[in-house]
Motif scaffolding. Sequence first.
Motif, mmCIF file in Angstrom:
data_model
loop_
_atom_site.group_PDB
_atom_site.id
_atom_site.type_symbol
_atom_site.label_atom_id
_atom_site.label_comp_id
_atom_site.label_asym_id
_atom_site.label_seq_id
_atom_site.Cartn_x
_atom_site.Cartn_y
_atom_site.Cartn_z
ATOM 1 N N ILE A 157 -5.892 1.917 -10.025
ATOM 2 C CA ILE A 157 -6.914 3.186 -10.054
ATOM 3 C C ILE A 157 -6.145 4.258 -9.326
ATOM 4 O O ILE A 157 -6.013 5.504 -9.951
ATOM 5 N N ILE A 158 -5.297 3.887 -8.434
ATOM 6 C CA ILE A 158 -4.645 5.193 -7.486
ATOM 7 C C ILE A 158 -3.510 5.674 -8.368
ATOM 8 O O ILE A 158 -3.241 6.730 -8.646
ATOM 9 N N ALA A 190 -6.506 -3.775 -9.050
ATOM 10 C CA ALA A 190 -7.445 -2.895 -9.529
ATOM 11 C C ALA A 190 -7.266 -1.493 -8.681
ATOM 12 O O ALA A 190 -7.277 -0.335 -9.245
ATOM 13 N N ILE A 191 -7.179 -1.717 -7.290
ATOM 14 C CA ILE A 191 -7.080 -0.652 -6.625
ATOM 15 C C ILE A 191 -5.777 0.390 -6.788
ATOM 16 O O ILE A 191 -5.782 1.673 -6.833
ATOM 17 N N VAL A 239 -8.493 -7.398 -6.555
ATOM 18 C CA VAL A 239 -8.795 -6.294 -6.237
ATOM 19 C C VAL A 239 -7.710 -5.422 -5.805
ATOM 20 O O VAL A 239 -7.834 -4.281 -6.225
ATOM 21 N N LEU A 240 -6.849 -5.894 -5.071
ATOM 22 C CA LEU A 240 -5.859 -5.184 -4.764
ATOM 23 C C LEU A 240 -4.854 -4.582 -6.010
ATOM 24 O O LEU A 240 -4.374 -3.350 -6.294
#
Length: 435
Positions: A14-15, A10-11, A7-8
């Motif tokens: 995305i950022i 992916a975040i 998840v980290l």
Amino acid sequence: MNYISNVLFAILLIIGIGYFTRNVKKLIRNIKLGQDVDVSDNKSQRWKNMVMIALGQSKMVRRPIAGFLHVIVYVGFIIINIEVLEIIIDGIFGTHRIGLKVLPESVYGFLIGAFEVLAVLVFISVTIFWVRRNIIKLARFWKSEMSSWPKNDGNFILYFEMVLMTLFLVMNATDLNFQAMNSGNIISQFIAPWFSSLPEGTIHFIERAAWWLHIVGILIFLNYLYFSKHLHILLAFPNTYYGKLTPKGQLNNLEAVTKEVKLMMDPDADPYAVPEDDGEAPAKFGASDVQDLSWVQLLNAYTCTECGRCTSECPANQTGKKLSPRKIMMDTRDRLEEVGKNIDTNKGKFKPDEKQLLDNYITREELWACTSCNACTEACPVSIDPLSIILDMRRYLVMEQSAAPVELNNMMTNIENNGAPWPYNQMDRLNWKNE
């Protein structure tokens, strides 16, 4: 726990991509502030130019040492970053070296081995670039415009590349499973012994740290491009495609002037006829600010690599004149960025700031020092045309402000009165034959 890292990742992805996309949109908006120009002609030649100049580096290698090293860095960095695809897949889905699962071990080993060799070549090339810039101090990197940010920017990108190549090799050297393959570790096998005395857990931690730092570094590098001269990595392709195809000495005609000349030449035209009022302000002759330039010229400004080849070839600069074609492009980009920030601050509208490209950035002395020889356009490795900006700004000075140098004003007066640049009556033009 594994899902947390996914998840980290992916975040983070995305950022990084989101911020890059935001800046690309801003970049496109700023370029579109320029005047429209038709560059849809001769598409086959334009594609050829893009392939030969941007992809093939044909103009870059005219200076063999720098050209050869640049090709290594360009090709190596692009090919090595193919592995970014594997890193992204591994990061999102929690896999490890997914390439081994979809490719035969021999093929995967060959690819990684090639990447490692290229990584070393890139590191060596970048080191030589740093030496040329900071120790040998080639003159074109130490001109007056190459101070402060432009000077530091050139070094920052070299450090970026050194660190990214090092992280890639360390990542491979500390991946115990990869080293056990004994295939593809052409370079990293010599680095692995540096960590052999460490506990296995520590080696695994170093491998994971290098993996994370490598992908984070690439995302930082991607977003750094917008603020750096290295934006040419992306813009060189459209810039060479939309580059000038007409002969370098051929000047374009202003449509408004052409229309007036045709009207004067038309025997059936009524010289006293009042032109129709279309409600629009008369077009400005030439350019005094970035909005007066074409979007292709603004694209040129963003594409400038600040390599200084144009300035090193400029005869005016070589003889001590103030003109530097590189500075012309840098000033245009800086002013365009200032206008863009003005628009951002004022919610999408430009608020007059009592500044313009002429005088506030580019001086008249610089403009009139140009000999129009086209040496700068011939030297540029990515088909930038500084001369077109100089000529448009000169047109503004002459046609809008009547602010040409005295010698030029005298010449134009003679042409108007005598039909020639010389101050002699047409009837006396051949008197020299009787002397």
